[in-house]
Design a protein around this motif. Structure first.
Motif, mmCIF file in Angstrom:
data_model
loop_
_atom_site.group_PDB
_atom_site.id
_atom_site.type_symbol
_atom_site.label_atom_id
_atom_site.label_comp_id
_atom_site.label_asym_id
_atom_site.label_seq_id
_atom_site.Cartn_x
_atom_site.Cartn_y
_atom_site.Cartn_z
ATOM 1 N N LEU A 215 11.812 7.432 -6.386
ATOM 2 C CA LEU A 215 11.343 8.168 -5.198
ATOM 3 C C LEU A 215 10.249 8.968 -5.503
ATOM 4 N N GLU A 216 10.158 9.499 -6.746
ATOM 5 C CA GLU A 216 8.757 10.266 -7.287
ATOM 6 C C GLU A 216 7.647 9.218 -6.924
ATOM 7 N N ALA A 217 7.762 8.052 -7.395
ATOM 8 C CA ALA A 217 6.566 7.145 -7.552
ATOM 9 C C ALA A 217 6.014 6.922 -6.018
ATOM 10 N N PHE A 218 7.233 6.508 -5.132
ATOM 11 C CA PHE A 218 6.898 6.272 -3.562
ATOM 12 C C PHE A 218 6.227 7.433 -2.979
ATOM 13 N N SER A 219 6.702 8.853 -3.496
ATOM 14 C CA SER A 219 6.028 9.919 -2.850
ATOM 15 C C SER A 219 4.355 10.095 -3.206
ATOM 16 N N ARG A 220 4.328 9.712 -4.472
ATOM 17 C CA ARG A 220 2.882 9.714 -4.931
ATOM 18 C C ARG A 220 2.050 8.650 -4.248
ATOM 19 N N LEU A 221 2.633 7.612 -4.069
ATOM 20 C CA LEU A 221 1.905 6.498 -3.616
ATOM 21 C C LEU A 221 1.621 6.829 -2.061
ATOM 22 N N GLU B 54 -7.315 7.280 -9.954
ATOM 23 C CA GLU B 54 -6.626 7.443 -8.940
ATOM 24 C C GLU B 54 -6.128 6.060 -8.526
ATOM 25 N N GLU B 55 -6.744 4.887 -8.354
ATOM 26 C CA GLU B 55 -6.597 3.929 -7.892
ATOM 27 C C GLU B 55 -5.331 3.062 -8.742
ATOM 28 N N ILE B 56 -5.842 3.429 -10.143
ATOM 29 C CA ILE B 56 -4.716 2.867 -11.106
ATOM 30 C C ILE B 56 -3.618 3.420 -10.955
ATOM 31 N N GLY B 57 -3.518 4.707 -10.894
ATOM 32 C CA GLY B 57 -2.380 5.460 -10.642
ATOM 33 C C GLY B 57 -1.309 4.940 -9.448
ATOM 34 N N LEU B 58 -1.939 4.660 -8.335
ATOM 35 C CA LEU B 58 -1.323 3.973 -7.121
ATOM 36 C C LEU B 58 -0.734 2.851 -7.598
ATOM 37 N N VAL B 59 -1.620 1.890 -8.058
ATOM 38 C CA VAL B 59 -1.005 0.566 -8.561
ATOM 39 C C VAL B 59 0.273 0.746 -9.427
ATOM 40 N N ASP C 116 2.300 3.384 -9.693
ATOM 41 C CA ASP C 116 3.435 3.558 -8.660
ATOM 42 C C ASP C 116 4.017 2.413 -8.037
ATOM 43 N N TYR C 117 3.151 1.617 -7.429
ATOM 44 C CA TYR C 117 3.468 0.492 -6.657
ATOM 45 C C TYR C 117 4.177 -0.319 -7.572
ATOM 46 N N LEU C 118 3.843 -0.625 -8.652
ATOM 47 C CA LEU C 118 4.533 -1.418 -9.615
ATOM 48 C C LEU C 118 5.950 -1.129 -10.023
ATOM 49 N N LEU C 119 6.324 0.116 -10.276
ATOM 50 C CA LEU C 119 7.368 0.911 -10.824
ATOM 51 C C LEU C 119 8.125 0.592 -9.585
#
Length: 50
Positions: A13-19, A37-42, A44-47
């Motif tokens: 849920l935390e990863a989804f909210s960040r995404l 930031e792009e890597i962080g989004l990726v 979070d998506y992978l998690l």
């Protein structure tokens, strides 16, 4: 019956909210996004997908 992994659910849920926040920031900006930031989004998506 299956057990719910509350810690895993919290992380997803935390990863989804960040995404979502990151995606909305990118969509509302005409500026370049830092690669970190792009890597962080990726990440979070992978998690979420695991």
């Amino acid at each position: 019956m299956s057990e719910i992994d509350l810690e895993r659910m919290r992380k997803v849920l935390e990863a989804f909210s960040r995404l979502l926040r990151g995606k909305f920031q990118v969509d509302n900006s005409n500026e370049l996004v830092p690669i970190a930031e792009e890597i962080g989004l990726v990440q979070d998506y992978l998690l979420i997908e695991q």
